[in-house]
Each structure stands twice: as structure tokens, then as C-alpha cells.
Scaffold this motif. Structure first.
Motif, PDB file in Angstrom:
ATOM      1  N   ARG A  82       0.837  -1.195   0.000  1.00 23.77           N
ATOM      2  CA  ARG A  82       0.000   0.000   0.000  1.00 23.77           C
ATOM      3  C   ARG A  82       0.877   1.254   0.000  1.00 23.77           C
ATOM      4  O   ARG A  82       1.918   1.280   0.647  1.00 23.77           O
ATOM      5  N   ASP A  83       0.409   2.295  -0.686  1.00 24.95           N
ATOM      6  CA  ASP A  83       1.132   3.560  -0.704  1.00 24.95           C
ATOM      7  C   ASP A  83       0.737   4.413   0.503  1.00 24.95           C
ATOM      8  O   ASP A  83       0.003   3.953   1.386  1.00 24.95           O
ATOM      9  N   ALA A  84       1.197   5.655   0.535  1.00 27.07           N
ATOM     10  CA  ALA A  84       0.921   6.551   1.656  1.00 27.07           C
ATOM     11  C   ALA A  84      -0.576   6.789   1.855  1.00 27.07           C
ATOM     12  O   ALA A  84      -1.024   7.094   2.963  1.00 27.07           O
ATOM     13  N   GLN A  87      -3.530   2.899  -0.674  1.00 24.59           N
ATOM     14  CA  GLN A  87      -3.927   2.283  -1.946  1.00 24.59           C
ATOM     15  C   GLN A  87      -2.813   1.364  -2.456  1.00 24.59           C
ATOM     16  O   GLN A  87      -1.639   1.592  -2.186  1.00 24.59           O
ATOM     17  N   PHE A  88      -3.212   0.351  -3.198  1.00 30.53           N
ATOM     18  CA  PHE A  88      -2.226  -0.470  -3.877  1.00 30.53           C
ATOM     19  C   PHE A  88      -1.895   0.192  -5.206  1.00 30.53           C
ATOM     20  O   PHE A  88      -2.796   0.581  -5.954  1.00 30.53           O
ATOM     21  N   PRO A  89      -0.607   0.320  -5.543  1.00 32.11           N
ATOM     22  CA  PRO A  89      -0.227   0.866  -6.848  1.00 32.11           C
ATOM     23  C   PRO A  89      -0.669  -0.068  -7.981  1.00 32.11           C
ATOM     24  O   PRO A  89      -1.008  -1.228  -7.741  1.00 32.11           O
TER      25      PRO A  89
END
Length: 165
Positions: A82-84, A87-89
Motif C-alpha cells: 500500500r502507498d501513503a 492504496q495499492f499501486p
């Protein structure tokens, strides 16, 4: 006989979505060797895409999808994390991710409708891409899949089609 061989091959091939196909499935030649009457030709379904469709898909992909999924469908480097924003890129579409675990109907649905409704970041493309464009993009990224991924996907797709009937 062909359907039985494909089912046998696919049952050997399927694993969890987070493993790349190279770790998840055996080469068709190994599966065929385990079956007396099987040959690689009976286990590997023919891909139904023609060069014109794949070429069109490459262009549509380049214009619309490459900015997120990478120029060759390689996805974001840390697509499993997950990003900041939580969310998954964008995942790889080239067979290294989990795209091959989804039947054609799910691939079409995701491209048409995006993933924002389920908490993702992919936009809906239904107002920009025609059904033919969407199928061409799918043909393009499937052309990048290793044969093992395509064999496994083919069985998943056939089972999904059977359930709909």
C-alpha cells in the motif's frame, strides 16, 4: 480429451494471487510428461488474438494505460505494498501479477468501470474506450503473458463462462 487435459493442467497450475506465474505454475511440458497420452499441443489452448488486434491494443494501451501500468505492463515497482494513501499501486499486466487470475468478463468489467467504487484508483474507461479497444488492450497484455499464465487463465475463463450458462 482436450478439456480434461486442460482441467488437469490448470488444477496443477493454480495458486494464490500474490505469486508470480513463474513461481506458481509448472511448465506445460512438465505437466504433459506426467500424462501418458498428453502432449503440449493438447494442453495449450490457442490464443484467439490476431496481430492487428494486438497492434491496436498496444497503441490504445500506450495512449491510456502505460502512464500507470508502465510501458510494457510491468506495473509499479511496489505494487503489492500500500502507498501513503493506503492504496495499492497499479499491478503488472504482463503475467507477473494477478491479472491472469481473472476471467475475461472481470478484466473487461474492471477496465470499463475502474476500481474507484471499491476503493481503488483506476478510472473507468467506458466513456473513452470502445468494447473493441478494451478487448484489444486485453489481447495486447495477454500477448505478454508466459504460456503457463495463459493456460491457467484459459481454464479460469472457461469455468467462469460455464457458470454463467
Amino acid at each position: 480429451m482436450i478439456r480434461v487435459n486442460i482441467v488437469i493442467a490448470a488444477s496443477v497450475l493454480l495458486v494464490a494471487c500474490d505469486k508470480p506465474v513463474s513461481e506458481a505454475v509448472k511448465p506445460a511440458q512438465q505437466v504433459a510428461a506426467q500424462e501418458e497420452m498428453a502432449t503440449p499441443e493438447t494442453l495449450i489452448p490457442k490464443r484467439g488474438h490476431d496481430i492487428a488486434q494486438i497492434t491496436r491494443g498496444a497503441e490504445v494501451y500506450r495512449q491510456n494505460c502505460a502512464v500507470c501500468h508502465g510501458p510494457n505492463g510491468e506495473g509499479a515497482p511496489n505494487w503489492r505494498q500500500r502507498d501513503a494513501n493506503g492504496q495499492f499501486p497499479p499491478p503488472p499486466l504482463n503475467g507477473d501479477g494477478h491479472t491472469w487470475h481473472h476471467p475475461l468478463s472481470a478484466l473487461r468489467y474492471t477496465i470499463r468501470n475502474g476500481t474507484r467504487a471499491i476503493g481503488g484508483t483506476m478510472p473507468a474507461w467506458k466513456d473513452k474506450l470502445s468494447d473493441a479497444d478494451i478487448d484489444a488492450v486485453i489481447a495486447w497484455f495477454q500477448s505478454k503473458w508466459p504460456e503457463r499464465a495463459y493456460i491457467a487463465w484459459y481454464d479460469i475463463d472457461q469455468r467462469a463462462r460455464t457458470r454463467k450458462q
